[in-house]
Design a protein around this motif. Structure first.
Motif, mmCIF file in Angstrom:
data_model
loop_
_atom_site.group_PDB
_atom_site.id
_atom_site.type_symbol
_atom_site.label_atom_id
_atom_site.label_comp_id
_atom_site.label_asym_id
_atom_site.label_seq_id
_atom_site.Cartn_x
_atom_site.Cartn_y
_atom_site.Cartn_z
ATOM 1 N N THR A 24 87.105 102.162 -25.626
ATOM 2 C CA THR A 24 87.550 102.216 -27.018
ATOM 3 C C THR A 24 88.146 100.885 -27.453
ATOM 4 O OG1 THR A 24 87.999 104.590 -26.883
ATOM 5 C CG2 THR A 24 89.120 103.367 -28.629
ATOM 6 N N ALA A 25 89.006 100.321 -26.623
ATOM 7 C CA ALA A 25 89.647 99.046 -26.962
ATOM 8 C C ALA A 25 88.620 97.933 -27.072
ATOM 9 C CB ALA A 25 90.694 98.699 -25.907
ATOM 10 N N ALA A 26 87.684 97.872 -26.138
ATOM 11 C CA ALA A 26 86.660 96.828 -26.173
ATOM 12 C C ALA A 26 85.779 96.968 -27.407
ATOM 13 C CB ALA A 26 85.823 96.884 -24.898
ATOM 14 N N ARG A 27 85.432 98.206 -27.764
ATOM 15 C CA ARG A 27 84.590 98.433 -28.939
ATOM 16 C C ARG A 27 85.331 98.028 -30.216
ATOM 17 N NH1 ARG A 27 83.601 103.222 -27.881
ATOM 18 N NH2 ARG A 27 85.004 104.303 -29.313
ATOM 19 N N LEU A 28 86.606 98.366 -30.311
ATOM 20 C CA LEU A 28 87.400 97.968 -31.470
ATOM 21 C C LEU A 28 87.467 96.451 -31.598
ATOM 22 C CD1 LEU A 28 90.542 100.320 -31.534
ATOM 23 C CD2 LEU A 28 88.891 99.973 -33.375
ATOM 24 N N LEU A 29 87.717 95.804 -30.489
ATOM 25 C CA LEU A 29 87.874 94.351 -30.486
ATOM 26 C C LEU A 29 86.578 93.664 -30.901
ATOM 27 C CD1 LEU A 29 89.848 92.070 -29.824
ATOM 28 C CD2 LEU A 29 89.041 92.143 -27.460
ATOM 29 N N THR A 30 85.463 94.131 -30.354
ATOM 30 C CA THR A 30 84.169 93.518 -30.644
ATOM 31 C C THR A 30 83.707 93.805 -32.060
ATOM 32 O OG1 THR A 30 83.541 93.752 -28.319
ATOM 33 C CG2 THR A 30 81.768 93.355 -29.885
ATOM 34 N N THR A 31 83.952 95.023 -32.529
ATOM 35 C CA THR A 31 83.422 95.447 -33.821
ATOM 36 C C THR A 31 84.307 95.046 -34.993
ATOM 37 O OG1 THR A 31 82.436 97.363 -32.718
ATOM 38 C CG2 THR A 31 82.549 97.430 -35.123
ATOM 39 N N HIS A 32 85.611 95.137 -34.808
ATOM 40 C CA HIS A 32 86.526 94.937 -35.933
ATOM 41 C C HIS A 32 87.473 93.748 -35.780
ATOM 42 C CE1 HIS A 32 85.170 98.702 -37.656
ATOM 43 N NE2 HIS A 32 85.395 99.316 -36.506
ATOM 44 N N LYS A 60 99.971 96.850 -24.077
ATOM 45 C CA LYS A 60 98.788 96.219 -24.663
ATOM 46 C C LYS A 60 98.282 95.062 -23.811
ATOM 47 C CE LYS A 60 97.114 94.069 -28.931
ATOM 48 N NZ LYS A 60 97.471 93.664 -30.324
ATOM 49 N N ASP A 61 99.199 94.224 -23.312
ATOM 50 C CA ASP A 61 98.774 93.092 -22.488
ATOM 51 C C ASP A 61 98.021 93.566 -21.249
ATOM 52 O OD1 ASP A 61 99.937 91.406 -24.280
ATOM 53 O OD2 ASP A 61 101.705 90.962 -23.067
ATOM 54 N N GLY A 62 98.517 94.614 -20.639
ATOM 55 C CA GLY A 62 97.855 95.161 -19.460
ATOM 56 C C GLY A 62 96.501 95.755 -19.788
ATOM 57 N N LEU A 63 96.380 96.342 -20.973
ATOM 58 C CA LEU A 63 95.107 96.906 -21.422
ATOM 59 C C LEU A 63 94.063 95.803 -21.571
ATOM 60 C CD1 LEU A 63 93.380 99.261 -22.561
ATOM 61 C CD2 LEU A 63 94.398 98.771 -24.801
ATOM 62 N N ILE A 64 94.448 94.701 -22.187
ATOM 63 C CA ILE A 64 93.518 93.580 -22.372
ATOM 64 C C ILE A 64 93.112 93.000 -21.021
ATOM 65 C CG2 ILE A 64 93.226 91.286 -23.379
ATOM 66 C CD1 ILE A 64 95.347 92.169 -25.490
ATOM 67 N N ARG A 65 94.076 92.814 -20.157
ATOM 68 C CA ARG A 65 93.773 92.268 -18.822
ATOM 69 C C ARG A 65 92.844 93.203 -18.054
ATOM 70 N NH1 ARG A 65 97.905 89.852 -17.931
ATOM 71 N NH2 ARG A 65 96.920 87.803 -17.939
ATOM 72 N N ALA A 66 93.051 94.499 -18.190
ATOM 73 C CA ALA A 66 92.201 95.469 -17.498
ATOM 74 C C ALA A 66 90.765 95.397 -18.018
ATOM 75 C CB ALA A 66 92.757 96.883 -17.671
ATOM 76 N N MET A 67 90.585 95.162 -19.323
ATOM 77 C CA MET A 67 89.238 95.005 -19.869
ATOM 78 C C MET A 67 88.558 93.788 -19.261
ATOM 79 S SD MET A 67 89.329 95.954 -23.938
ATOM 80 C CE MET A 67 90.751 94.953 -24.409
ATOM 81 N N TYR A 68 89.281 92.700 -19.212
ATOM 82 C CA TYR A 68 88.749 91.451 -18.646
ATOM 83 C C TYR A 68 88.335 91.649 -17.196
ATOM 84 C CZ TYR A 68 88.892 86.487 -17.209
ATOM 85 O OH TYR A 68 88.593 85.236 -16.708
ATOM 86 N N ARG A 69 89.219 92.252 -16.422
ATOM 87 C CA ARG A 69 88.948 92.427 -15.004
ATOM 88 C C ARG A 69 87.823 93.439 -14.755
ATOM 89 N NH1 ARG A 69 92.451 90.166 -11.456
ATOM 90 N NH2 ARG A 69 91.852 91.664 -9.861
ATOM 91 N N GLN A 70 87.799 94.510 -15.537
ATOM 92 C CA GLN A 70 86.744 95.496 -15.332
ATOM 93 C C GLN A 70 85.375 94.881 -15.578
ATOM 94 O OE1 GLN A 70 87.038 99.705 -16.491
ATOM 95 N NE2 GLN A 70 85.223 99.391 -17.749
ATOM 96 N N GLY A 71 85.283 94.012 -16.578
ATOM 97 C CA GLY A 71 84.016 93.362 -16.860
ATOM 98 C C GLY A 71 83.486 92.606 -15.661
ATOM 99 N N PHE A 72 84.337 91.818 -15.018
ATOM 100 C CA PHE A 72 83.900 91.020 -13.884
ATOM 101 C C PHE A 72 83.734 91.858 -12.618
ATOM 102 C CE2 PHE A 72 85.396 87.555 -16.623
ATOM 103 C CZ PHE A 72 84.285 86.720 -16.536
#
Length: 203
Positions: A24-32, A60-72
């Motif tokens: 959800t967070a990644a989709r929001l960030l990319t789309t909006h 929020k900071d941890g959420l963003i970091r988790a998105m970054y790490r999950q991608g890799f």
């Protein structure tokens, strides 16, 4: 007397909730864009509470970091499915398609991995090591097939092939490579041509 609140069972925030919030967070960030990435909005769209974000990510900071790490981490898993082989072209094409598969499976996270629009997010040394570590599978393949690349430097070839994969993934995610079957053909043609080109220069 025990209150009803005390007797209630706390809601469990499990891996499913975690995955839903990351998507959800990644989709929001990319789309909006970054202005849309509020904890309240992520929680609402993820059908949970802001407490879930604190519980699972620390905020929020941890959420963003988790998105970054999950991608890799996902990219690393895809690359790990490619078995080493004796044919340079076959192995490098397989690695390219694994890279493609990772990008397509998490298209919203791809932006966070390589072009995070949140200036306040600064990857830690550990985060960067994780990201750069995904190159090791490609580097190992290039090194093992070095004869196919002649005098070309292993590191240079690795970075050039990574740039080719990144460019193709970015174009496909934007819809510029046509239908999936056509796009897959472009990937294979590009990597075959690259390997042949290095080989021709080595002769």
């Amino acid at each position: 007397m025990v209150s009803c609140q005390a007797m209630g069972r706390p809601r469990q925030h499990d891996e499913h909730t975690r995955a839903e919030l990351l998507e959800t967070a990644a989709r929001l960030l990319t789309t909006h864009g970054p202005e849309a990435l509020s904890m309240r909005r992520v929680a609402r769209l993820g059908e949970t509470s802001t407490q879930a974000i604190y519980t699972l990510f620390g905020g929020k900071d941890g959420l963003i970091r988790a998105m970054y790490r999950q991608g890799f981490e996902t990219l690393d898993r895809y690359l790990a499915t490619v078995a080493p082989g004796d044919d340079a072209e076959a192995e490098l094409c397989a690695l390219a398609l694994a890279y493609r598969g990772s990008a397509l499976s998490q298209r919203h996270l791809y932006t966070v991995m390589f072009a995070c629009p949140l200036p306040e997010f600064v990857p830690t040394d550990e985060d960067q090591q994780l990201a750069l570590g995904t190159l090791e599978r490609l580097r190992t393949a290039v090194r093992r097939h070095q004869r196919a690349f002649g005098r070309h430097d292993v590191e240079a070839v690795t970075l050039q092939l990574w740039a080719l994969a990144h460019g193709l993934a970015s174009l496909e995610l934007q819809g510029a490579l046509g239908e999936p079957e056509q796009a897959a053909g472009y990937w294979q043609q590009a990597f075959r041509a690259a390997v042949h080109g290095y080989g021709a220069a080595a002769d």
